[in-house]
Design an enzyme around this catalytic site. Structure first.
Site, PDB file in Angstrom:
ATOM      1  N   LYS A 144       0.320  -1.514   0.076  1.00  0.00           N
ATOM      2  CA  LYS A 144      -0.022  -0.030   0.161  1.00  0.00           C
ATOM      3  C   LYS A 144       0.624   1.173   0.022  1.00  0.00           C
ATOM      4  O   LYS A 144       0.432   1.829  -0.680  1.00  0.00           O
ATOM      5  CB  LYS A 144      -0.677   0.184   1.484  1.00  0.00           C
ATOM      6  CG  LYS A 144      -2.027   1.367   0.889  1.00  0.00           C
ATOM      7  CD  LYS A 144      -2.913   1.422   0.381  1.00  0.00           C
ATOM      8  CE  LYS A 144      -3.801   3.071   0.435  1.00  0.00           C
ATOM      9  NZ  LYS A 144      -4.306   3.652   0.039  1.00  0.00           N
ATOM     10  N   LYS A 167      -0.396  11.834   5.549  1.00  0.00           N
ATOM     11  CA  LYS A 167      -0.107  10.908   6.464  1.00  0.00           C
ATOM     12  C   LYS A 167       0.669   9.575   6.026  1.00  0.00           C
ATOM     13  O   LYS A 167       1.175   9.254   6.418  1.00  0.00           O
ATOM     14  CB  LYS A 167      -1.530  10.610   7.243  1.00  0.00           C
ATOM     15  CG  LYS A 167      -1.423   9.481   8.042  1.00  0.00           C
ATOM     16  CD  LYS A 167      -2.402   8.247   8.253  1.00  0.00           C
ATOM     17  CE  LYS A 167      -2.857   7.751   6.919  1.00  0.00           C
ATOM     18  NZ  LYS A 167      -3.935   6.889   6.358  1.00  0.00           N
TER      19      LYS A 167
HETATM   20  P1  NAP Z   1     -12.539   8.925   7.471  1.00  0.00           P
HETATM   21  O1  NAP Z   1     -13.978   9.513   6.525  1.00  0.00           O
HETATM   22  O2  NAP Z   1     -11.733  10.092   8.368  1.00  0.00           O
HETATM   23  O3  NAP Z   1     -13.149   7.744   8.060  1.00  0.00           O
HETATM   24  C1  NAP Z   1     -12.065   7.420   9.086  1.00  0.00           C
HETATM   25  C2  NAP Z   1     -13.598   6.866  10.545  1.00  0.00           C
HETATM   26  O4  NAP Z   1     -12.514   5.512  11.498  1.00  0.00           O
HETATM   27  C3  NAP Z   1     -14.547   7.572  11.101  1.00  0.00           C
HETATM   28  O5  NAP Z   1     -15.385   7.577  11.004  1.00  0.00           O
HETATM   29  C4  NAP Z   1     -13.402   8.319  13.114  1.00  0.00           C
HETATM   30  O6  NAP Z   1     -15.232   8.174  13.348  1.00  0.00           O
HETATM   31  C5  NAP Z   1     -13.552   6.154  12.267  1.00  0.00           C
HETATM   32  N1  NAP Z   1     -12.073   6.241  13.799  1.00  0.00           N
HETATM   33  C6  NAP Z   1     -11.067   7.009  13.939  1.00  0.00           C
HETATM   34  N2  NAP Z   1     -10.603   6.559  14.668  1.00  0.00           N
HETATM   35  C7  NAP Z   1     -11.045   6.021  15.499  1.00  0.00           C
HETATM   36  C8  NAP Z   1     -10.420   5.236  16.645  1.00  0.00           C
HETATM   37  N3  NAP Z   1      -9.227   5.616  17.581  1.00  0.00           N
HETATM   38  N4  NAP Z   1     -11.281   4.514  17.592  1.00  0.00           N
HETATM   39  C9  NAP Z   1     -12.611   4.497  16.711  1.00  0.00           C
HETATM   40  N5  NAP Z   1     -13.150   5.359  15.523  1.00  0.00           N
HETATM   41  C10 NAP Z   1     -12.071   5.568  15.024  1.00  0.00           C
HETATM   42  O7  NAP Z   1     -11.099   8.030   6.333  1.00  0.00           O
HETATM   43  P2  NAP Z   1     -11.626   7.431   5.212  1.00  0.00           P
HETATM   44  O8  NAP Z   1     -10.927   7.883   4.168  1.00  0.00           O
HETATM   45  O9  NAP Z   1     -13.168   6.045   5.371  1.00  0.00           O
HETATM   46  O10 NAP Z   1     -10.279   6.895   5.476  1.00  0.00           O
HETATM   47  C11 NAP Z   1     -10.101   5.856   6.307  1.00  0.00           C
HETATM   48  C12 NAP Z   1      -8.757   4.648   6.450  1.00  0.00           C
HETATM   49  O11 NAP Z   1      -8.612   3.850   4.993  1.00  0.00           O
HETATM   50  C13 NAP Z   1      -7.203   5.480   6.425  1.00  0.00           C
HETATM   51  O12 NAP Z   1      -6.286   4.694   6.740  1.00  0.00           O
HETATM   52  C14 NAP Z   1      -7.079   5.893   5.176  1.00  0.00           C
HETATM   53  O13 NAP Z   1      -5.878   6.761   4.613  1.00  0.00           O
HETATM   54  C15 NAP Z   1      -7.456   4.366   4.342  1.00  0.00           C
HETATM   55  N6  NAP Z   1      -8.009   4.902   2.936  1.00  0.00           N
HETATM   56  C16 NAP Z   1      -9.156   5.909   2.366  1.00  0.00           C
HETATM   57  C17 NAP Z   1      -9.247   5.861   1.107  1.00  0.00           C
HETATM   58  C18 NAP Z   1     -10.077   7.068   0.199  1.00  0.00           C
HETATM   59  O14 NAP Z   1     -10.777   7.447  -0.688  1.00  0.00           O
HETATM   60  N7  NAP Z   1     -10.483   7.607   1.270  1.00  0.00           N
HETATM   61  C19 NAP Z   1      -9.148   5.247   0.095  1.00  0.00           C
HETATM   62  C20 NAP Z   1      -7.769   3.684   0.295  1.00  0.00           C
HETATM   63  C21 NAP Z   1      -7.764   3.989   2.133  1.00  0.00           C
HETATM   64  P3  NAP Z   1     -15.954   9.165  13.553  1.00  0.00           P
HETATM   65  O15 NAP Z   1     -16.275   9.641  12.252  1.00  0.00           O
HETATM   66  O16 NAP Z   1     -16.354   8.374  14.886  1.00  0.00           O
HETATM   67  O17 NAP Z   1     -14.925   9.928  14.215  1.00  0.00           O
END
Ligand code: NAP
Length: 293
Positions: free
Chosen positions: A170, A238
């Site tokens: 990744k 990040k």
């Molecule tokens: P996001 O929309 O910010 O969602 C992250 C979720 O994780 C939020 O719902 C948050 O909960 C929860 N969270 C964060 N810290 C936490 C903790 N300590 N305990 C419990 N829940 C926690 O982010 P995302 O875009 O879905 O990305 C998630 C992961 O996938 C990241 O590592 C990112 O690098 C990876 N990723 C993202 C994409 C993309 O296109 N978005 C693509 C590939 C990979 P709350 O909302 O309740 O605070």
């Protein structure tokens, strides 16, 4: 299968929905109650902690932000390790440092829980359509047990190697995508400053060696000035931090990734961090005197 899912943000929510639609029983937990609502409406069981989401589950997924979050979800108070039975597989699909994934896996193994690191590529669109690319690190026995669930989430599913190997793959993906997004923004800004229509440039380049899915998809959104995330700039910041920390530890040069990381740093420092990472175009525009007439 009975599964748990923790972290219902941009990626986690549609992924969890796909597991439900495929007929799996799903226990969900998210810090913010409203994030659970669409899942509960679709038939998931709401939980009040990661531990409760893990109770009775054969597999528990997490899709949170960074390594400290995964550590908290897996090993913290009322975390997965407190609720999961021996033999359960914890699958972290967030993007975190390979070393952090290995150390969490080692601590879970002491409790009889297997861990797979299984980060993804394909973005929100891939999460919604169940066509993610899934890069897996861990043992093949756990991988085979989880494979039917992975097949609900993605199209390309590869066991890369031992624990941490999925995160290494990744990291490679993030180097390629981060640099590509930045150079495409650089090229479009160059066209604009020359008074040339970026859309015509994109069309022409898509017919030649510079063609790529990133030029097509991300480039199209850049020119439409649709900066809604998608993939937030601070998330890409990040990911490149993870890569550059590893490069520092290993003593290797990643000059193109380092230069790109500076751009994502500057986005986060100039209130563009919550934009999609394609908002790097706006940074280039600011660096060259703002958007032209
Ligand atoms: P996001 O929309 O910010 O969602 C992250 C979720 O994780 C939020 O719902 C948050 O909960 C929860 N969270 C964060 N810290 C936490 C903790 N300590 N305990 C419990 N829940 C926690 O982010 P995302 O875009 O879905 O990305 C998630 C992961 O996938 C990241 O590592 C990112 O690098 C990876 N990723 C993202 C994409 C993309 O296109 N978005 C693509 C590939 C990979 P709350 O909302 O309740 O605070």
């Amino acid at each position: 299968m009975e599964a748990g899912f923790v972290g219902l943000g941009i990626m986690g929510r549609p992924m969890a929905l796909n597991l439900l639609r495929a007929g799996h029983r799903l226990r969900v937990w998210s810090r913010r109650a409203e994030s659970m609502r669409p899942l509960i409406d679709a038939g998931a069981i709401a939980c009040d902690s990661a531990a409760q989401a893990a109770q009775g589950a054969q597999v528990v997924f997490s899709m949170v932000a960074d390594a400290p979050d995964v550590k908290q979800v897996a090993l913290g108070e009322r975390g997965v390790a407190d609720g999961a039975a021996r033999g359960c597989v914890f699958v972290d699909m967030s993007t975190i440092a390979p070393g952090a994934a290995r150390s969490i896996a080692a601590r879970l193994a002491e409790r009889g829980i297997d861990m797979l690191d299984a980060p993804v590529s394909g973005g929100e669109a891939g999460a919604i359509s169940g066509s993610l690319t899934i890069m897996v690190g861990g043992n093949s026995n756990a991988f085979e047990r989880v494979r039917p669930l992975f097949e609900c989430l993605g199209k390309s599913i590869t066991l890369i190697g031992d624990s941490g190997a999925g995160q290494v793959a990744k990291a490679c993906n993030q180097v390629v995508t981060g640099i590509s997004v930045a150079v495409i923004a650089e090229a479009f800004n160059y066209a604009r400053v020359n008074g040339v229509d970026g859309e015509r440039v994109r069309e022409a380049l898509l017919g030649g060696f510079a063609a790529s899915r990133i030029l097509d998809n991300h480039g199209g959104r850049m020119l439409a000035r649709n900066f809604k995330p998608g993939f937030k700039a601070w998330m890409h910041q990040k990911d490149l931090r993870i890569v550059l920390d590893e490069a520092h530890r290993l003593g290797i040069a990643l000059p193109a990734a380092a230069a790109t990381a500076q751009l994502f740093n500057a986005m986060s420092g100039s209130s563009l961090g919550e934009d999609d990472s394609i908002g790097v175009l706006k940074l280039y525009e600011r660096l060259s005197g703002g958007v032209g007439p």
